[in-house]
Design an enzyme around this catalytic site. Structure first.
Site, PDB file in Angstrom:
ATOM      1  N   ARG A 290       7.726  34.905  -1.676  1.00 30.21           N
ATOM      2  CA  ARG A 290       7.701  34.996  -0.211  1.00 30.21           C
ATOM      3  C   ARG A 290       8.085  36.363   0.364  1.00 30.21           C
ATOM      4  NH1 ARG A 290       8.036  29.683   1.824  1.00 30.21           N
ATOM      5  NH2 ARG A 290       6.880  28.344   0.388  1.00 30.21           N
TER       6      ARG A 290
ATOM      7  N   CYS B  30      19.223  26.806   3.617  1.00 28.77           N
ATOM      8  CA  CYS B  30      18.051  27.080   4.455  1.00 28.77           C
ATOM      9  C   CYS B  30      18.068  26.288   5.749  1.00 28.77           C
ATOM     10  CB  CYS B  30      16.761  26.873   3.681  1.00 28.77           C
ATOM     11  SG  CYS B  30      16.518  25.243   3.081  1.00 28.77           S
TER      12      CYS B  30
ATOM     13  N   HIS C  50      12.555  31.578  -3.850  1.00 29.93           N
ATOM     14  CA  HIS C  50      13.590  32.303  -3.116  1.00 29.93           C
ATOM     15  C   HIS C  50      14.766  32.638  -4.035  1.00 29.93           C
ATOM     16  CE1 HIS C  50      12.331  30.201   0.865  1.00 29.93           C
ATOM     17  NE2 HIS C  50      11.934  31.456   0.910  1.00 29.93           N
TER      18      HIS C  50
ATOM     19  N   GLU D  53      16.770  29.196   8.192  1.00 31.81           N
ATOM     20  CA  GLU D  53      17.288  30.395   7.518  1.00 31.81           C
ATOM     21  C   GLU D  53      16.182  31.400   7.200  1.00 31.81           C
ATOM     22  OE1 GLU D  53      18.507  30.125   3.223  1.00 31.81           O
ATOM     23  OE2 GLU D  53      20.291  31.118   3.960  1.00 31.81           O
ATOM     24  N   ASP D  54      14.972  30.885   6.975  1.00 32.67           N
ATOM     25  CA  ASP D  54      13.896  31.772   6.538  1.00 32.67           C
ATOM     26  C   ASP D  54      13.353  32.659   7.648  1.00 32.67           C
ATOM     27  OD1 ASP D  54      13.934  30.920   3.880  1.00 32.67           O
ATOM     28  OD2 ASP D  54      12.739  29.145   4.384  1.00 32.67           O
TER      29      ASP D  54
ATOM     30  N   ARG E 220       4.110  29.444   8.385  1.00 34.50           N
ATOM     31  CA  ARG E 220       5.445  29.335   8.978  1.00 34.50           C
ATOM     32  C   ARG E 220       5.737  30.423  10.020  1.00 34.50           C
ATOM     33  NH1 ARG E 220      10.214  28.180   5.061  1.00 34.50           N
ATOM     34  NH2 ARG E 220      11.073  27.872   7.153  1.00 34.50           N
TER      35      ARG E 220
ATOM     36  N   ASP F 121       7.836  22.854   8.882  1.00 29.97           N
ATOM     37  CA  ASP F 121       8.978  23.377   8.120  1.00 29.97           C
ATOM     38  C   ASP F 121      10.068  23.979   9.005  1.00 29.97           C
ATOM     39  OD1 ASP F 121       8.347  23.182   5.151  1.00 29.97           O
ATOM     40  OD2 ASP F 121       6.483  24.040   5.902  1.00 29.97           O
TER      41      ASP F 121
HETATM   42  C1  CIR Z   1       8.787  26.089   2.352  1.00 36.48           C
HETATM   43  O1  CIR Z   1       8.136  25.900   1.324  1.00 36.48           O
HETATM   44  O2  CIR Z   1       8.723  27.142   2.972  1.00 36.48           O
HETATM   45  C2  CIR Z   1       9.680  24.991   2.859  1.00 36.48           C
HETATM   46  N1  CIR Z   1       9.088  23.732   2.603  1.00 36.48           N
HETATM   47  C3  CIR Z   1      11.050  25.071   2.223  1.00 36.48           C
HETATM   48  C4  CIR Z   1      11.798  26.299   2.608  1.00 36.48           C
HETATM   49  C5  CIR Z   1      13.157  26.338   2.007  1.00 36.48           C
HETATM   50  N2  CIR Z   1      13.866  27.487   2.427  1.00 36.48           N
HETATM   51  C6  CIR Z   1      14.960  27.942   1.847  1.00 36.48           C
HETATM   52  O3  CIR Z   1      15.404  27.392   0.860  1.00 36.48           O
HETATM   53  N3  CIR Z   1      15.514  29.041   2.361  1.00 36.48           N
END
Ligand code: CIR
Length: 268
Positions: free
Chosen positions: A137, A255, A167, A71-72, A91, A66
């Protein structure tokens, strides 16, 4: 102090992982397509460059499926940044190289530890306020960790209860400084209007995640044509970019980048 909304100056992106097949997703609808995801990621990077953003693409990590959802992993607040502890435990290995990149562009990076979790997809800046989703999250200890960093820049943090949503920014993003696009299934439009924003309801769920580029320009998923039309009718200059392959792993436009504003201002 109310800082001005300014165009995005620079953005950090991270390439799609060769391990993309293992990306997290709420619904398994068959094998993920690495080539299509990489192509759409490149289109997104090009759109930012064409909008005048200085784009740096960090290398992918094959062990972190991922990692393109950069951004996360951090929240940039002025000169400071908070390296997150993602709620998705698989992650957490994505964060260290992003910290190194933020240090190299001059950010003072702060860390958060257990039990706090937070992902940048939960953080929406509106002027001097950071709205933070309490989500799948991000937990209250994560919100407190961000509040401590935000205070260094004179910003306040306001939690937003999200129930079971992944999110906050899956349900609300800014199209410009004072206009939000909202998916009413995720966030109550009346609540967002209470933040002093003019609200446009997304016509498609993926339409709720758009990226304000500044000066009335907004990047919108090509898969949300009716939302794009609503934004055009408000006088915004819409640019679309395809993202279906990334959407399959629950990724959205915001993201895919960590954005840095022109000095002295703030950006989406
Ligand atoms: C997840 O589930 O963490 C990733 N597949 C997708 C994260 C998307 N992040 C975001 O929209 N900020």
């Amino acid at each position: 102090m109310r800082r001005p909304f300014v165009p995005i100056d620079a953005a950090l992106l991270r390439a799609v992982s060769p391990g993309w097949a293992g990306a997290l997703r709420a619904v398994d609808d068959g094998p993920l397509d690495f080539a299509a995801a990489a192509r759409q990621h490149a289109d997104y990077a090009r759109a930012l460059v064409q909008a005048g953003v200085a784009v740096t693409v960090l290398p992918a990590d094959p062990r972190q499926p991922d990692c393109c959802f950069i951004e996360d992993t951090a929240v940039v607040v002025g000169r400071h940044a908070l390296a997150t502890r993602p709620g998705a435990a698989t992650r957490r290995g994505e964060v260290s190289p992003v910290v190194d990149a933020l240090v190299s562009v001059g950010c003072i990076v702060h860390r958060m530890g257990p039990p706090a979790t937070l992902e940048g997809g939960d953080v929406l800046r509106v002027g001097d306020v950071l709205y933070v989703g309490l989500s799948q999250r991000t937990n209250r200890a994560g919100v407190e960790a961000l509040a401590a960093v935000a205070a260094l820049e004179g910003l306040v943090v306001k939690p937003v209860e999200l129930g079971d949503a992944m999110h906050l920014k899956g349900g609300v993003t800014l199209a410009d400084a004072d206009t939000a696009v909202v998916d009413a299934d995720v966030v109550d439009p009346a609540q967002v209007a209470g933040w002093g924003l003019s609200v446009i309801e997304a016509a498609e769920p993926v339409g709720a995640n758009v990226l304000a580029l500044g000066r009335g320009r907004v990047l919108v998923p090509a898969e949300a044509p009716a939302t794009a039309e609503r934004l055009r009718r408000r006088g915004l200059a819409v640019r679309t970019v395809e993202g279906a392959a990334l959407h399959r792993a629950d990724g959205r436009l915001t993201c895919l980048s960590l954005r840095l504003p022109r000095p002295g201002g703030w950006c989406a």
